[in-house]
Every structure is written in structure tokens, then in C-alpha cells.
Design an enzyme around this catalytic site. Structure first.
Site, mmCIF file in Angstrom:
data_model
loop_
_atom_site.group_PDB
_atom_site.id
_atom_site.type_symbol
_atom_site.label_atom_id
_atom_site.label_comp_id
_atom_site.label_asym_id
_atom_site.label_seq_id
_atom_site.Cartn_x
_atom_site.Cartn_y
_atom_site.Cartn_z
ATOM 1 N N ASP A 1 0.637 -1.629 0.019
ATOM 2 C CA ASP A 1 0.147 0.283 0.097
ATOM 3 C C ASP A 1 0.658 0.914 0.457
ATOM 4 O OD1 ASP A 1 -2.718 1.031 -0.241
ATOM 5 O OD2 ASP A 1 -2.937 0.782 1.706
ATOM 6 N N TRP B 1 -1.992 9.249 4.564
ATOM 7 C CA TRP B 1 -0.817 7.863 3.467
ATOM 8 C C TRP B 1 0.206 7.401 3.744
ATOM 9 C CZ3 TRP B 1 3.252 9.489 2.964
ATOM 10 C CH2 TRP B 1 3.418 10.839 1.864
ATOM 11 N N ASN B 2 0.929 8.505 5.260
ATOM 12 C CA ASN B 2 2.340 7.763 5.161
ATOM 13 C C ASN B 2 2.716 6.774 6.713
ATOM 14 O OD1 ASN B 2 1.583 9.467 7.453
ATOM 15 N ND2 ASN B 2 3.301 10.274 8.150
ATOM 16 N N LYS C 1 -12.028 7.967 7.331
ATOM 17 C CA LYS C 1 -11.868 7.907 5.776
ATOM 18 C C LYS C 1 -10.280 7.914 5.332
ATOM 19 C CE LYS C 1 -10.872 11.200 3.523
ATOM 20 N NZ LYS C 1 -9.612 10.470 2.375
ATOM 21 N N PRO C 2 -9.954 6.287 4.901
ATOM 22 C CA PRO C 2 -8.632 6.752 4.772
ATOM 23 C C PRO C 2 -7.783 7.797 3.353
ATOM 24 C CG PRO C 2 -9.365 4.416 4.329
ATOM 25 C CD PRO C 2 -10.230 5.868 4.116
ATOM 26 N N GLU D 1 -6.880 8.014 0.297
ATOM 27 C CA GLU D 1 -7.302 7.489 -1.386
ATOM 28 C C GLU D 1 -6.097 7.128 -1.987
ATOM 29 O OE1 GLU D 1 -6.970 11.399 -3.390
ATOM 30 O OE2 GLU D 1 -6.457 9.923 -4.959
ATOM 31 N N SER E 1 -2.336 17.871 6.265
ATOM 32 C CA SER E 1 -1.339 18.426 5.828
ATOM 33 C C SER E 1 -2.023 19.569 7.038
ATOM 34 C CB SER E 1 -1.138 18.636 4.476
ATOM 35 O OG SER E 1 -2.503 19.316 4.548
ATOM 36 N N VAL F 1 -19.761 22.926 16.313
ATOM 37 C CA VAL F 1 -19.189 23.321 17.001
ATOM 38 C C VAL F 1 -18.355 22.030 17.755
ATOM 39 C CG1 VAL F 1 -18.679 24.476 19.519
ATOM 40 C CG2 VAL F 1 -20.285 25.126 17.509
ATOM 41 N N GLU G 1 -4.214 16.658 13.480
ATOM 42 C CA GLU G 1 -2.169 16.219 14.193
ATOM 43 C C GLU G 1 -2.263 16.966 12.362
ATOM 44 O OE1 GLU G 1 -0.699 14.782 16.235
ATOM 45 O OE2 GLU G 1 -2.075 14.703 17.409
ATOM 46 N N GLY H 1 1.032 18.998 10.323
ATOM 47 C CA GLY H 1 1.964 19.105 9.251
ATOM 48 C C GLY H 1 3.952 19.767 10.930
ATOM 49 N N CYS I 1 5.996 12.810 9.787
ATOM 50 C CA CYS I 1 5.696 14.893 9.907
ATOM 51 C C CYS I 1 6.307 14.738 11.413
ATOM 52 C CB CYS I 1 4.036 14.365 10.283
ATOM 53 S SG CYS I 1 3.463 12.999 11.798
ATOM 54 N N GLU J 1 -2.889 13.299 21.014
ATOM 55 C CA GLU J 1 -2.602 11.236 20.410
ATOM 56 C C GLU J 1 -2.117 10.713 21.741
ATOM 57 O OE1 GLU J 1 -2.827 10.889 16.009
ATOM 58 O OE2 GLU J 1 -4.905 11.242 16.543
HETATM 59 P P1 NDP Z 1 -3.554 15.097 3.478
HETATM 60 O O1 NDP Z 1 -3.886 17.143 4.374
HETATM 61 O O2 NDP Z 1 -3.192 15.832 1.994
HETATM 62 O O3 NDP Z 1 -4.693 14.388 3.977
HETATM 63 C C1 NDP Z 1 -5.034 13.749 4.698
HETATM 64 C C2 NDP Z 1 -6.295 13.451 4.964
HETATM 65 O O4 NDP Z 1 -7.483 14.658 4.244
HETATM 66 C C3 NDP Z 1 -6.199 12.926 3.462
HETATM 67 O O5 NDP Z 1 -7.348 11.272 3.622
HETATM 68 C C4 NDP Z 1 -7.378 13.787 2.101
HETATM 69 O O6 NDP Z 1 -7.941 12.539 1.868
HETATM 70 C C5 NDP Z 1 -8.188 14.524 3.576
HETATM 71 N N1 NDP Z 1 -8.722 15.332 3.201
HETATM 72 C C6 NDP Z 1 -8.186 15.838 2.294
HETATM 73 N N2 NDP Z 1 -9.240 17.453 1.782
HETATM 74 C C7 NDP Z 1 -10.226 17.165 2.721
HETATM 75 C C8 NDP Z 1 -11.643 18.111 3.500
HETATM 76 N N3 NDP Z 1 -11.081 18.874 2.929
HETATM 77 N N4 NDP Z 1 -12.154 17.273 4.333
HETATM 78 C C9 NDP Z 1 -12.240 16.374 4.769
HETATM 79 N N5 NDP Z 1 -10.772 15.792 4.329
HETATM 80 C C10 NDP Z 1 -9.870 16.163 3.612
HETATM 81 O O7 NDP Z 1 -2.307 14.871 3.942
HETATM 82 P P2 NDP Z 1 -1.547 13.817 3.882
HETATM 83 O O8 NDP Z 1 -2.213 12.804 2.723
HETATM 84 O O9 NDP Z 1 -0.414 14.674 2.167
HETATM 85 O O10 NDP Z 1 0.067 13.009 4.688
HETATM 86 C C11 NDP Z 1 0.660 14.744 4.142
HETATM 87 C C12 NDP Z 1 0.736 15.285 5.624
HETATM 88 O O11 NDP Z 1 -0.137 14.265 6.663
HETATM 89 C C13 NDP Z 1 1.870 16.281 5.961
HETATM 90 O O12 NDP Z 1 2.352 16.757 6.269
HETATM 91 C C14 NDP Z 1 2.347 15.525 7.650
HETATM 92 O O13 NDP Z 1 2.984 16.172 8.082
HETATM 93 C C15 NDP Z 1 0.856 14.436 8.217
HETATM 94 N N6 NDP Z 1 0.865 14.064 9.059
HETATM 95 C C16 NDP Z 1 1.044 14.574 10.364
HETATM 96 C C17 NDP Z 1 0.807 13.514 11.575
HETATM 97 C C18 NDP Z 1 0.966 14.183 13.067
HETATM 98 O O14 NDP Z 1 0.048 13.401 13.898
HETATM 99 N N7 NDP Z 1 1.334 15.199 12.828
HETATM 100 C C19 NDP Z 1 1.166 12.742 11.323
HETATM 101 C C20 NDP Z 1 1.414 11.893 9.507
HETATM 102 C C21 NDP Z 1 1.284 12.867 8.578
HETATM 103 P P3 NDP Z 1 -7.160 12.469 -0.009
HETATM 104 O O15 NDP Z 1 -5.887 12.161 0.297
HETATM 105 O O16 NDP Z 1 -8.385 11.523 -0.153
HETATM 106 O O17 NDP Z 1 -7.241 13.790 -0.663
#
Ligand code: NDP
Length: 483
Positions: free
Chosen positions: A93, A151-152, A175-176, A178, A228, A243, A249, A251, A283, A457
Site C-alpha cells: 500500500d 498516507w504515510n 476515511k483513509p 485515497e 497537512s 462546534v 495532527e 505537519g 510528520c 493522541e
Molecule cells: P492531506 O492533508 O493531503 O490529507 C489528509 C487527509 O485529509 C486525507 O485523507 C485527505 O483525503 C483528507 N482530506 C483532504 N481534503 C479534505 C477536506 N476538505 N475535508 C476532509 N478531508 C480532507 O495530507 P497527506 O495525506 O498528504 O499526508 C501528509 C501530511 O500529513 C503531512 O503534512 C504530514 O506532516 C501530515 N502528517 C501529520 C502527522 C501528525 O501526527 N501530526 C502524522 C502523519 C502525517 P485524500 O488524501 O484522499 O485527498
């Protein structure tokens, strides 16, 4: 290679398919091969998931905590027993090497289920004496929670959210990302096998739009997002409309400060773990490595030697230490950051190229002479690219380490423990390490300050974020009314 699940979604205790949803191809990043094809959740699937979560939650919350705990502990045992097969799926994956997924991903997910199973029965309220009268408090579940994952660490993230939510009597729709949709479906299956009543942990697939539909549903009490900062802002704002409770969590651009009295091999090892593990897609990575001037060249020379020896290649080969990035899009983003770092005057110490074709590989890369203004020192790259900056004094290191909008994590390497604690006390970060880096045991709270997020968390702290307090005033005497 195929890893096609029974269906795209898992709702109300069983796999659910609706092929009218937009297709989601699942790509193995080491080869670019399609290993599964899923479909985005349609409004009907989202409705089924939310409705069954709401339906199931009340009875679950009414169970004794030890009964809920027993089910979660069984799930953690099942995960441990199947670690090999689950880790293989995680590797397909994400592209992360088996060497990592076998020890890091599902293993920490199992820890979370076990930890919160143990913790849940200890959660109690308090009694507040008021003379004759008194107040007692009850920690109640929030209701239906939404988890949205990055996704990481897809399976770890699913477990880190599901475990406290379920242990404390909530239901969850997850929701994981995609990009990595497979692990959460396995978790849903395992929880059912362990005895979780249907509807309490539902998985729906989709892109941001599906996440947005969940976040704005009036029946949802809480949203926990790992993602992010830009997505975090959007989700936080959408949740605010109703509310809703949130955990964000997000970046980071975390500093790792290496003083000249540090054990050099350990500091270099930590800097490598904090930049190259999971091909840098973590992250909390210490992507700004501040090295005190006197040891800078020795640090860089040994770092380059060790980085060049990293074994890259097929993630399924147990000897391989570093796999590809998660996707072609991520590869292009990381390569663009490398180009920018060169153009802005960074000194390339090692790596710097895409490697091993086909697949989304980038060499472990180190830039020295990075300044605070360079893009590489300011933006989250999410790839194996380390920025080394030099500093002279402790005060300077602290000020520059804090000069960022992020605040997820920070590390200090020094033999002087007084200094270590003094520095850590001044660092603006949710998690700090002294003479260690990126260790995130489930027993310890994890989360960010500033733009890196809100809420925590793991640890006892997570209880605060999956329960709410009810105060019950008990009057013991006659009511003294003035009219
Ligand atoms: P994204 O912010 O692109 O996506 C995170 C999740 O949110 C995905 O499932 C995405 O769906 C979903 N999403 C996107 N837009 C919306 C919206 N408007 N409403 C609801 N859900 C939405 O992050 P990445 O998947 O690219 O992951 C990388 C980021 O995650 C990095 O910035 C990293 O630092 C952060 N991260 C933070 C951690 C922490 O614990 N602090 C741990 C791991 C990562 P889809 O991808 O299907 O578009």
C-alpha cells in the site's frame, strides 16, 4: 501482484461495494503496478456508514469498560498474530520496506489497542464536596467520531484513532487517504472478528470530498484528522460550523539541535532516522538539523558515509532499508524541493537524485550550509531530504529552532543534561526528545503546538479528546428559594 479487498468500504459489520463511485486505483509505488481498484463512497455509502455508527454507539457506550476492553485486546492479539501478512499489505500500500512495516506500523497499532483497552476501565469521574451538597462528574463518550488519515502510516493512524475512540465508548467512521486505502479495511475486519458489534468502526473510501461530507454531518460529534496544515485549516473550519470537537495532527518542520559535546554517532544515527526512515515521510521528522560549528564538518563527513551506505531497492527484500516514496506526485514534489535547494545555494553533501527505476525512489539527500530563509528550511518536504544548518550559541539555536510556524517536535543532542532540559523547556514543540529522536510510544501523548495542531493522541491525554465531562450537582437539603 494483487491486493484487491472484498469491497471498497466496510460498513455495519461487512464489506460494502458501490461501483457507481469514482474509481480509486491503488498503486504499488515500487513498480507503479495497479494492485487493487476501489471506488469512492457515494452519498448512499456515507449515509449507511454514519447511520450505522449512530445506531450502534449507544449500546456500546452502555457496556462495562472491561467488556469493551476485552474486545480491543483480542483485536490487538489478532494483529500481532498476523503481523507478517498485514505488514506485507502495508508495504504494498505504501512502498515502505518490509524491514520497517514488520516492526513499526501494525505493531504500534496493536500497542494502541492494548494500551487503551487497559486504560478505559480506569477512567472515572471525581467527587467535588460542597459541604452538605456535592457534585460528581461522569466522563461520557462523545458519540460518533470521524477519523481522517494521511498516507504515510495508514494502519497506525487508523489504530491510533480507533483505539481510544472505541475504548471510551464512541463509534468511528474512518476515511483513509485515497493513496493508501487498504490497511483500514483490514482493521475493520479484525475488530469484527474480535467481537466488536457491527457499525462501531466503519471505513469509507474517498478523496477530500468524502472527508468533507463526513465532517459536516450533523450527527458527527468529533473529527480527528492527520494531514497537512492546509487540509487541517479546512477541516477545522468545517468542524467549527457545528462546534464539533477536533484533534488536528498536522505537519511540521522540526529542529534537531546537535551540540558539540554530543555523542556524534548517536546524533548522526538519530538525524538519519529522523530524515530517512519511511523515506522521510514522517510528520515529526527533524528536518532542520542544527549542528554546532565546531563539529559540523566531522558530522557531515560521517553522515555522508553512512547515508551513502543505505540499501535502497525492492521494499519486499528484507535486506532493503529504504523504499520509494508513496506516489509519483510525491516524487515530483520532493525532486522540485531538491532543485530549489540547489538553486537557493544549498551545498549538496550526498544524494540529490531520483534513483532505481521504475518506481518513485529518491536517494537519501543531505544539504549543508542551509540558511533559515531557504525554502528547504521553511517548508515541509515529506521526503528523504535533510537540511543541515550551523549555529554557534545555545541562545541562537533556540531562537532559530522556534522561528517557524510549525511546532510538532524537536530534539536535542548533548552530553550536558542540565543544558538539555534548559533547552527543551524553551522549545515550542508538542514532543521533544533528549538524546533520541522520533520515538513515539503509545504511552506518551503526541501532538503539535502552533500550526502543527490541536489536541493530543496517545497516552492518558487522549482520554480528554474522546470524552466529555458531565457535572451532576446533588442537593442534599431543602431548596432555599427567596420567593
Ligand atoms: P492531506 O492533508 O493531503 O490529507 C489528509 C487527509 O485529509 C486525507 O485523507 C485527505 O483525503 C483528507 N482530506 C483532504 N481534503 C479534505 C477536506 N476538505 N475535508 C476532509 N478531508 C480532507 O495530507 P497527506 O495525506 O498528504 O499526508 C501528509 C501530511 O500529513 C503531512 O503534512 C504530514 O506532516 C501530515 N502528517 C501529520 C502527522 C501528525 O501526527 N501530526 C502524522 C502523519 C502525517 P485524500 O488524501 O484522499 O485527498
Amino acid at each position: 501482484m494483487r491486493a484487491q479487498p472484498a469491497a471498497s468500504h466496510f460498513v455495519d459489520g461487512r464489506p460494502l461495494e458501490d461501483e457507481t463511485g469514482a474509481p480509486i486505483p491503488v498503486i504499488y509505488p515500487a513498480t507503479g503496478e495497479e494492485i487493487a481498484r476501489l471506488h469512492e463512497a457515494t452519498p448512499a455509502v456515507i449515509e449507511a456508514a454514519v447511520a450505522s455508527g449512530v445506531r450502534a454507539q449507544a449500546a456500546w457506550a452502555a457496556m462495562r469498560p472491561v467488556e469493551r476492553a476485552r474486545i480491543l485486546r483480542r483485536a490487538s492479539d489478532l494483529i500481532r498474530a498476523r503481523n507478517e501478512e498485514l505488514s506485507l499489505l502495508e508495504t504494498l500500500d505504501t512502498g515502505k520496506p518490509l524491514q520497517e512495516t514488520l516492526v513499526a506500523d501494525w505493531a504500534s497499532g496493536a500497542d494502541a489497542l492494548e494500551f487503551f483497552a487497559g486504560l478505559a476501565p480506569t477512567v472515572t469521574g471525581e467527587t467535588v464536596p460542597l459541604g452538605q451538597d456535592f457534585v460528581y462528574t461522569i466522563r461520557e463518550p462523545l458519540g460518533l467520531c470521524v477519523g481522517i488519515g494521511a498516507w504515510n502510516y495508514p494502519s497506525q493512524i487508523a489504530c491510533w484513532k480507533a483505539a481510544p475512540a472505541l475504548a471510551l465508548g464512541n463509534a468511528m467512521v474512518f476515511k483513509p487517504s485515497e493513496v493508501t486505502p487498504l490497511g483500514a479495511l483490514k482493521l475493520a475486519e479484525i475488530l469484527i472478528e474480535a467481537g466488536l458489534p457491527p457499525g462501531l468502526f466503519n471505513v469509507v473510501q474517498g478523496r477530500g470530498g468524502v472527508g468533507a461530507a463526513l465532517v459536516t454531518d450533523s450527527r458527527v460529534a468529533k473529527v480527528s484528522l492527520t494531514g497537512s496544515v492546509p487540509t487541517g485549516r479546512r477541516v477545522y473550519a468545517a468542524a467549527a460550523e457545528g462546534v464539533r470537537h477536533v484533534t488536528m495532527e498536522l505537519g511540521g518542520k522540526s529542529p534537531l539541535i546537535v551540540f558539540d559535546d554530543a555523542d556524534l554517532e548517536s546524533a548522526i544515527g538519530a538525524a538519519m532516522l529522523g530524515n530517512f526512515y519511511s523515506a522521510g515521510q514522517i510528520c515529526s521528522n527533524g528536518t532542520r538539523v542544527f549542528v554546532q560549528k565546531g563539529i559540523k564538518e566531522a558530522f557531515l563527513a560521517r553522515l555522508a558515509e553512512r547515508a551513502d551506505a543505505i540499501r535502497m531497492g525492492d521494499p519486499l527484500d528484507p535486506e532493503v532499508q529504504m523504499g520509494p516514496l508513496v506516489s509519483q506526485a510525491q516524487l515530483e514534489k520532493v525532486l522540485a524541493y531538491i532543485e530549489k535547494a540547489r538553486a537557493e545555494g544549498g551545498r549538496l553533501v550526498c544524494g540529490g537524485e531520483a534513483s532505481v527505476s521504475p518506481g518513485c525512489y529518491v536517494q537519501p539527500t543531505v544539504f549543508a550550509d542551509v540558511t533559515d530563509e531557504m525554502t528547504l528550511a521553511r517548508e515541509e518536504v515529506f521526503g528523504p531530504v535533510m537540511a543541515v544548518l550551523d549555529f554557534e550559541t545555545e541562545e541562537e539555536a533556540i531562537a532559530r529552532a522556534n522561528a517557524t510556524d510549525f511546532g510538532l517536535a524537536a530534539g536535542v543532542f548533548t552530553a550536558d543534561l542540565t543544558r538539555a532540559h534548559r533547552v527543551v523547556a524553551q522549545l515550542q514543540a508538542g514532543t521533544c526528545w533528549i538524546n533520541a529522536y522520533n520515538l513515539t510510544p503509545v504511552e506518551a501523548p503526541f501532538g503539535g503546538v502552533k500550526l502543527s495542531g490541536v489536541g493530543r493522541e496517545n497516552g492518558r491525554a487522549a482520554v480528554e479528546h474522546y470524552t466529555q465531562v458531565k457535572s451532576v450537582y446533588v442537593g442534599m437539603g431543602p431548596v432555599d428559594a427567596p420567593y
